[in-house]
Structure formats: C-alpha cells, structure tokens
Design a protein around this motif. Sequence first.
Motif, short mmCIF file in Angstrom:
data_model
loop_
_atom_site.label_atom_id
_atom_site.label_comp_id
_atom_site.label_asym_id
_atom_site.label_seq_id
_atom_site.Cartn_x
_atom_site.Cartn_y
_atom_site.Cartn_z
N MET A 150 0.87 -1.18 0.00
CA MET A 150 0.00 0.00 0.00
C MET A 150 0.89 1.22 0.00
SD MET A 150 -3.23 -0.85 2.51
CE MET A 150 -4.25 0.46 1.80
N GLY A 151 0.42 2.25 -0.65
CA GLY A 151 1.26 3.44 -0.70
C GLY A 151 0.55 4.60 -1.32
N TRP A 152 1.33 5.62 -1.66
CA TRP A 152 0.81 6.86 -2.20
C TRP A 152 1.60 7.28 -3.42
CZ3 TRP A 152 -3.49 9.12 -0.18
CH2 TRP A 152 -3.92 8.65 1.06
N TYR A 153 0.85 7.75 -4.42
CA TYR A 153 1.42 8.38 -5.60
C TYR A 153 0.84 9.78 -5.69
CZ TYR A 153 3.26 3.94 -7.41
OH TYR A 153 3.96 2.78 -7.58
N ARG A 154 1.41 10.61 -6.53
CA ARG A 154 0.85 11.95 -6.74
C ARG A 154 1.01 12.36 -8.20
NH1 ARG A 154 5.23 15.61 -3.29
NH2 ARG A 154 6.98 15.43 -4.78
N GLN A 155 0.13 13.27 -8.60
CA GLN A 155 0.18 13.77 -9.96
C GLN A 155 -0.11 15.26 -9.94
OE1 GLN A 155 -2.35 11.73 -12.76
NE2 GLN A 155 -1.13 12.44 -14.49
N ALA A 156 0.86 16.02 -10.39
CA ALA A 156 0.69 17.47 -10.51
C ALA A 156 0.20 17.79 -11.91
CB ALA A 156 2.02 18.16 -10.23
N PRO A 157 -0.44 18.94 -12.10
CA PRO A 157 -0.94 19.32 -13.43
C PRO A 157 0.17 19.30 -14.47
CG PRO A 157 -1.84 20.78 -11.77
CD PRO A 157 -0.81 19.94 -11.08
N GLY A 158 -0.09 18.62 -15.58
CA GLY A 158 0.87 18.57 -16.65
C GLY A 158 2.02 17.62 -16.46
N LYS A 159 1.99 16.86 -15.36
CA LYS A 159 3.07 15.92 -15.08
C LYS A 159 2.52 14.51 -14.96
CE LYS A 159 6.16 19.17 -12.75
NZ LYS A 159 7.00 19.40 -11.53
N GLU A 160 3.43 13.54 -15.05
CA GLU A 160 3.04 12.15 -14.90
C GLU A 160 2.86 11.80 -13.43
OE1 GLU A 160 5.28 10.29 -18.86
OE2 GLU A 160 5.83 9.62 -16.84
N ARG A 161 2.09 10.78 -13.19
CA ARG A 161 1.91 10.29 -11.83
C ARG A 161 3.24 9.71 -11.35
NH1 ARG A 161 -3.46 6.96 -10.37
NH2 ARG A 161 -4.22 8.80 -11.48
N GLU A 162 3.60 10.04 -10.11
CA GLU A 162 4.88 9.58 -9.58
C GLU A 162 4.71 8.98 -8.19
OE1 GLU A 162 7.59 12.84 -9.04
OE2 GLU A 162 6.32 13.85 -7.59
N LEU A 163 5.62 8.07 -7.87
CA LEU A 163 5.61 7.44 -6.55
C LEU A 163 5.99 8.47 -5.49
CD1 LEU A 163 5.67 4.86 -4.71
CD2 LEU A 163 8.11 4.80 -5.18
N VAL A 164 5.27 8.45 -4.38
CA VAL A 164 5.64 9.24 -3.21
C VAL A 164 6.26 8.32 -2.16
CG1 VAL A 164 4.82 10.72 -1.35
CG2 VAL A 164 3.80 10.90 -3.64
N ALA A 165 5.53 7.29 -1.78
CA ALA A 165 6.02 6.34 -0.79
C ALA A 165 5.19 5.08 -0.89
CB ALA A 165 5.93 6.91 0.62
N THR A 166 5.83 3.95 -0.66
CA THR A 166 5.12 2.69 -0.68
C THR A 166 5.69 1.74 0.36
OG1 THR A 166 4.30 0.93 -2.11
CG2 THR A 166 6.56 1.59 -2.45
N ASP A 167 4.82 0.97 0.96
CA ASP A 167 5.19 0.01 1.99
C ASP A 167 4.78 -1.37 1.50
OD1 ASP A 167 4.61 -0.18 5.60
OD2 ASP A 167 5.42 -1.64 4.19
N THR A 168 5.76 -2.18 1.16
CA THR A 168 5.51 -3.53 0.68
C THR A 168 5.69 -4.51 1.84
OG1 THR A 168 6.31 -2.96 -1.51
CG2 THR A 168 6.21 -5.29 -0.97
N THR A 169 4.70 -5.34 2.07
CA THR A 169 4.72 -6.29 3.17
C THR A 169 5.98 -7.14 3.11
OG1 THR A 169 2.32 -6.35 3.13
CG2 THR A 169 3.44 -8.09 4.35
N GLY A 170 6.75 -7.15 4.19
CA GLY A 170 7.95 -7.95 4.25
C GLY A 170 9.15 -7.36 3.55
N ALA A 171 9.04 -6.14 3.10
CA ALA A 171 10.14 -5.49 2.39
C ALA A 171 10.33 -4.07 2.95
CB ALA A 171 9.88 -5.45 0.90
N ASN A 172 11.34 -3.40 2.46
CA ASN A 172 11.63 -2.05 2.94
C ASN A 172 10.62 -1.05 2.41
OD1 ASN A 172 13.92 -2.87 4.29
ND2 ASN A 172 15.24 -2.55 2.52
#
Length: 117
Positions: free
Chosen positions: A36-58
Amino acid sequence: QVQLVESGGGSVQPGESLRLSCRASGSIGEDIALAMGWYRQAPGKERELVATDTTGANILYSDSVKGRFTISRDLDRNTVDLQMNDLKPEDTANYYCHAVIGINVYWGQGTQVTVSA
C-alpha cells in the motif's frame, strides 16, 4: 470489489503539515495487501511514486520527500497513512492511494494537496 477511500487533503502554507489516510474496504476477505502506498500527480506531469510500503520489504520513498514524509500501515485494518511535514509548493498535487491486494491493483479517487503562501 475493493474500494480505497482517501481523506485528509487540503490547502496549507509552506512549512505546514498534513496527514493523508486511506482505507481499503469491500471484498478483501482475509487478504492482506501486498503493498500500500501513495502516488501523486501534478498538473501537466506524470503520476509519480511518493512512498510505498511492501509487506515484508523495505519502505520506499521518493527522493523529493525523504526526511519530510512518513508512511505508516496497519496490516490488520488495511489502512495506510502519509504524514507530510515541511510541505513545499512543489508538493502540490493530487495524491492517490494505491494498493496491491491478491493479484489486483487498486487506486483511490485522489485527494488534492495544495501548498501556497
């Protein structure tokens, strides 16, 4: 059907904080989200990763938010929060909750974060 319900967006001044929350609900059954995590998209830009937490991983953060944003998950409740401190105008975007549950990928509707003086 799984829904991701987001809350917590808004308008703030530079240097202030916001906390975003997301809860997965619906036909989850006994599944725990693989990530589970968060992405963001600013006007005129592509969606980008902000932060993600993968079970059992960093936890993974975008370089642009490291040291300012903190992601936290509740595995039992299938929720994920994003604490955003020291917000900057360049953080202005629509923020989307993201979850991988089973073999499926889900997105929230998005919540707007605006940072301006």
